[in-house]
Design an enzyme around this catalytic site. Structure first.
Site, short mmCIF file in Angstrom:
data_model
loop_
_atom_site.label_atom_id
_atom_site.label_comp_id
_atom_site.label_asym_id
_atom_site.label_seq_id
_atom_site.Cartn_x
_atom_site.Cartn_y
_atom_site.Cartn_z
CB SER A 1 -1.06 -0.09 1.20
OG SER A 1 -0.24 0.06 2.41
CE LYS B 1 -2.69 2.49 4.89
NZ LYS B 1 -2.89 1.59 3.58
#
Length: 273
Positions: free
Chosen positions: A48, A109
């Site tokens: 990701s 993230k």
């Protein structure tokens, strides 16, 4: 006539087992404190955050940047009330946090929106506080297919072969630059309406809006649970990604020590953020 000296009493020998246990307990306490308040390791389990982070990267995460909460401690031990020495992340920081879902786990993230910001995706372009963020096309990102990034992670349409016969995955790569000048690469694999064209998100107080750099393969703040993460409370942020200290392509075998060397991606060790 002089009295004979009294017999000297000797202290009982300390139990070797007790001393060993005492040493191990002190060592465990030091490791616990260091991991909780200074540095902690983190491994990358998914794609990701491509292209910046690869599956098999190992990072050190600094724990002091944003303050401390129960999530700073291993297993989220409820020993710290609220959040102490609190500080707000900067847009563009790469952070590790504890996910809010019932099966909570550590996730990494990039911070995109701060409290009070509006965030939106229009045609695959990030819009922050009503202003489109520059997204410049650069050279494709290519990644060699390896045991920890094989054809299960790369759709057939993105698979390619170099002239020397090496199988790779090829993605469209762009450079984004935030208003404060922080710049980083993102990937745009395909057009996905629910990810590339969204409503306007208003980041609530005490929360941040996080996104993965691999925009079409990241369950992040664009999606409400259980599909994504939604807004992330700041007290769930554990620390800031600091430096890569090891990286492997997954080809090593325990019974073949020489593969420990060949599997290591040496060029990634020491990369900072």
């Amino acid at each position: 006539m002089a009295k004979p000296p009294a017999p000297r009493t000797t202290a009982p020998a300390k139990s070797e087992t007790r001393e060993t246990l005492r040493f191990l307990l002190i060592l465990a306490l030091v490791v616990f404190l260091f991991r909780s308040f200074v540095l902690a390791p983190f491994s990358i389990p998914s794609e990701s955050m491509l292209p910046r982070l690869l599956i098999g990267d190992y990072l050190f995460v600094s724990k002091w940047n944003y303050g401390y909460s129960r999530w700073s401690l291993p297993w989220g031990l409820p020993l710290i009330p609220g959040r102490v020495f609190a500080a707000t992340p900067a847009r563009g920081d790469v952070v590790v946090f504890r996910s809010p879902d019932p099966d909570s786990h550590d996730v990494i993230k990039r911070v995109i929106g701060l409290p009070g910001d509006t965030v939106q995706m229009r045609g695959g372009q990030l819009v922050l506080n009503g202003k489109p963020i520059p997204k410049i096309r650069v050279a494709d990102f290519t990644l060699k297919l390896t045991p920890n990034f094989d054809t299960r992670h790369c759709d057939p349409q993105f698979q390619d072969t170099l002239p020397d016969g090496i199988a790779i995955c090829r993605y469209r790569r762009y450079r984004e630059t935030l208003p404060d000048g922080k710049s980083y690469f993102v990937l745009d694999q395909r057009d996905i309406p629910e990810a590339d064209d969204t409503g306007v998100y208003m980041v609530p107080a005490g929360n941040v809006f996080l996104m993965g750099d691999n925009r079409d393969d990241s369950a992040d703040s664009r999606f409400a649970p259980p599909v994504g993460m939604g807004y992330i409370p700041m007290d769930r942020i554990e620390g800031k990604a600091l430096v890569t200290f090891f990286s492997t392509d997954g080809s090593a075998e325990w019974i073949k020590p020489w593969t420990w060397v060949t599997a290591t991606r040496w060029n990634r060790i020491g990369e900072g953020f």
